[in-house]
Enzyme design. Structure first.
Site, PDB file in Angstrom:
ATOM      1  N   CYS A  53       0.753  -1.193   0.000  1.00 50.87           N
ATOM      2  CA  CYS A  53       0.106  -0.110  -0.156  1.00 50.87           C
ATOM      3  C   CYS A  53       0.955   1.259  -0.028  1.00 50.87           C
ATOM      4  O   CYS A  53       1.901   1.270   0.891  1.00 50.87           O
ATOM      5  CB  CYS A  53      -0.999   0.016   1.212  1.00 50.87           C
ATOM      6  N   CYS A  57       0.537   5.060   7.042  1.00 48.02           N
ATOM      7  CA  CYS A  57      -0.332   4.807   8.083  1.00 48.02           C
ATOM      8  C   CYS A  57       0.685   4.282   9.345  1.00 48.02           C
ATOM      9  O   CYS A  57       1.196   3.129   9.084  1.00 48.02           O
ATOM     10  CB  CYS A  57      -1.428   3.746   8.171  1.00 48.02           C
ATOM     11  N   CYS A  60       0.393   0.530  10.426  1.00 42.24           N
ATOM     12  CA  CYS A  60       0.108  -0.556   9.400  1.00 42.24           C
ATOM     13  C   CYS A  60       1.447  -1.185   8.736  1.00 42.24           C
ATOM     14  O   CYS A  60       2.000  -0.613   8.074  1.00 42.24           O
ATOM     15  CB  CYS A  60      -0.701  -0.075   8.289  1.00 42.24           C
ATOM     16  N   CYS A  97     -16.092 -10.035   6.003  1.00 42.38           N
ATOM     17  CA  CYS A  97     -15.457  -8.578   5.416  1.00 42.38           C
ATOM     18  C   CYS A  97     -14.331  -8.915   4.680  1.00 42.38           C
ATOM     19  O   CYS A  97     -13.632  -9.660   5.105  1.00 42.38           O
ATOM     20  CB  CYS A  97     -15.267  -7.541   6.661  1.00 42.38           C
ATOM     21  N   CYS A 129     -19.382  -7.123   4.021  1.00 43.96           N
ATOM     22  CA  CYS A 129     -18.571  -5.863   4.318  1.00 43.96           C
ATOM     23  C   CYS A 129     -17.319  -5.648   3.495  1.00 43.96           C
ATOM     24  O   CYS A 129     -16.712  -6.693   3.255  1.00 43.96           O
ATOM     25  CB  CYS A 129     -18.398  -5.952   5.720  1.00 43.96           C
ATOM     26  N   CYS A 189     -19.633   1.531   8.885  1.00 47.29           N
ATOM     27  CA  CYS A 189     -18.759   0.821   9.980  1.00 47.29           C
ATOM     28  C   CYS A 189     -17.472   1.660   9.970  1.00 47.29           C
ATOM     29  O   CYS A 189     -16.454   1.788   9.196  1.00 47.29           O
ATOM     30  CB  CYS A 189     -18.294  -0.637   9.410  1.00 47.29           C
ATOM     31  N   ARG A 261     -17.781  -2.759  18.367  1.00 44.64           N
ATOM     32  CA  ARG A 261     -16.876  -4.188  17.738  1.00 44.64           C
ATOM     33  C   ARG A 261     -15.533  -3.960  18.557  1.00 44.64           C
ATOM     34  O   ARG A 261     -14.883  -3.370  18.385  1.00 44.64           O
ATOM     35  CB  ARG A 261     -16.612  -4.096  16.104  1.00 44.64           C
TER      36      ARG A 261
END
Length: 333
Positions: A53, A57, A60, A97, A129, A189, A261
């Site tokens: 990616c 972040c 991550c 998901c 999701c 979400c 969650r």
């Protein structure tokens, strides 16, 4: 208790700072007014495209710029994803998901394949999701038409702390995606992560943003950072269970109808610690042995925990007046 979208920072701060036993009692009371306290939604998360990616972040391991153990793999074949969903359904999950390590969705063959995955999983009678990064309104509509039930796009932290964690996109980019999802009438979400080096004021700020959206997210994931070697946050200390309880309880009180969650970080929690989180208003978990790329408790351990705590899995589409699309009309892939 009325649902309100005009919370003040002072109101949320006061709730957040309530003595923890009183806070849990209040949250448990709100929880019982809006939900079956014995019922917990079981969701499975699959990484359909891992690593590589371009974002930065700080938490991550999938960011291309960090040297972590994550192996990059391109988009999984549709058939393989459907098989994973079938296994998840067989082990008790009602929501599936799919996550792709993209900065944003692009209108290309990969997105067309994701739409096929959505159709296939929806045809099995599961809530589908996706979490694919930023979305345009048109892309959100395409996902909706394919049968997408929910879209995950976390705020991660407060607007003030955001630049310390991510510089490759803005907080407004996040909010715009949530708006596009909402316009497409897809369930939202959105939550965040604690343990990123933020102050308590940042946790309160993130909850304030979520609770004052025009409509509360239907699902609010509360994640505890799982530090990964090779990322800028690899040396962060573990968040205590009481910090998780405070976040969950506050979220439950200010967003009474949302599914709260208990997400990343659960693998480090004992059954007793997870029970405190359920008591505080959490009513949704991710099952399976992995959350994208970080460890998660095994399905068997969760089944034992459900028996011990007398919990039962929530049925799919419980709050929907009707499923996203009629299942029989969709060919199986």
């Amino acid at each position: 208790m009325e649902i309100k979208n005009n919370w003040t920072r002072e109101e949320i701060t006061e709730i957040y700072n309530t003595p923890v036993m009183d806070l849990m009692y209040r949250a448990a009371t709100v929880h019982r007014a809006h939900h079956d306290p014995q019922e917990v939604q079981v969701c499975t998360l699959l990484s359909v495209k891992t690593g590589g990616c371009p974002e930065d972040c700080a938490y991550c391991p999938q960011a291309a710029r960090y040297h972590t153990d994550v192996k990059v793999h391109k988009l999984l074949p549709v058939k393989e994803v459907i098989e994973s969903a079938q296994m998840a359904k067989a082990s008790g999950s009602t929501r599936f998901c799919m996550g792709a390590a993209w900065r944003e969705v692009r209108d290309n063959r990969d997105f067309d394949q994701v739409l096929e995955m959505v159709k296939g999983v929806n045809a099995m009678g599961m809530e589908v999701c996706c979490t694919l990064g930023m979305l345009t309104e048109e892309q959100a509509n395409k996902l909706k038409d394919a049968g997408l039930y929910a879209y995950n796009h976390n705020l991660d932290t407060s607007e003030e702390h955001y630049e310390e964690i991510i510089t490759t996109r803005t907080y407004d980019d996040r909010l715009n995606t949530l708006e596009n999802v909402r316009k497409a009438k897809i369930s939202v979400c959105s939550g965040g992560i604690i343990g990123l080096g933020e102050a308590h004021a940042d946790r309160i700020g993130m909850l304030l943003t979520l609770a004052n959206l025009p409509e509360h997210p239907e699902s609010v994931p509360v994640n505890a950072l799982v530090p990964v070697e090779g990322t800028p946050l690899e040396d962060q200390e573990r968040v205590s269970v009481w910090e998780m309880v405070r976040m969950i309880a506050t979220a439950r009180i200010i967003m009474p109808k949302a599914m709260v969650r208990l997400s990343a970080g659960r693998v480090r929690m004992s059954v007793e610690e997870q029970a405190l989180c359920f008591m505080a208003g959490a009513n949704s978990i991710f099952a399976g042995d992995k959350l994208l790329t970080t460890p998660n408790p095994e399905v068997n351990a969760d089944q034992e925990m459900f028996q011990t705590l007398n919990l039962k899995p929530r049925k799919a589409f419980k709050d929907a007046s009707k499923p996203a699309v009629v299942f029989e009309q969709i060919p199986q892939h």
